[in-house]
Enzyme design. Structure first.
Site, PDB file in Angstrom:
ATOM      1  CG  MET A  14      -2.029   0.986   0.877  1.00  0.00           C
ATOM      2  SD  MET A  14      -3.271   1.488   2.562  1.00  0.00           S
ATOM      3  CE  MET A  14      -3.834  -0.352   2.547  1.00  0.00           C
ATOM      4  CG  HIS A  15       2.647   2.300  -3.731  1.00  0.00           C
ATOM      5  ND1 HIS A  15       2.677   2.852  -4.756  1.00  0.00           N
ATOM      6  CD2 HIS A  15       2.485   0.877  -4.184  1.00  0.00           C
ATOM      7  CE1 HIS A  15       2.344   2.229  -5.909  1.00  0.00           C
ATOM      8  NE2 HIS A  15       1.820   1.317  -5.382  1.00  0.00           N
TER       9      HIS A  15
END
Length: 87
Positions: A14-15
């Site tokens: 989850m960037h």
């Protein structure tokens, strides 16, 4: 609606781009959304706070959503996670 679990399946976790897609999705629905990973929680409409969840590939995220569109939102966010955020 309540809560359910989603797994982060994309390679980068989850960037920023993935978190931005979550925020954009939340903005389309009338519901309150909270995501939780390893004891840390973040509102679904906060890009910066979502990044603080530090959720790499394979992480299991608890998603809680309540409100008028919660059922529809839950289907949409499950799909987003399952598609690896389109990456």
């Amino acid at each position: 609606m309540g809560s359910f679990l989603c797994e982060v399946t994309n390679q980068k976790g989850m960037h920023a781009r993935a978190a931005a897609k979550i925020v954009a999705l939340v903005d389309q629905y009338e519901c309150e959304v909270t995501l939780t990973h390893q004891g840390r929680s973040a509102p679904g409409n906060s890009l910066i706070k979502l990044l603080t969840l530090n959720a790499p590939k394979g992480s299991v995220i608890k998603v809680e959503c309540y409100g008028a569109d919660a059922a529809e939102f839950s289907l949409a966010i499950k799909d987003l996670f399952n598609q690896g955020f389109g990456e």
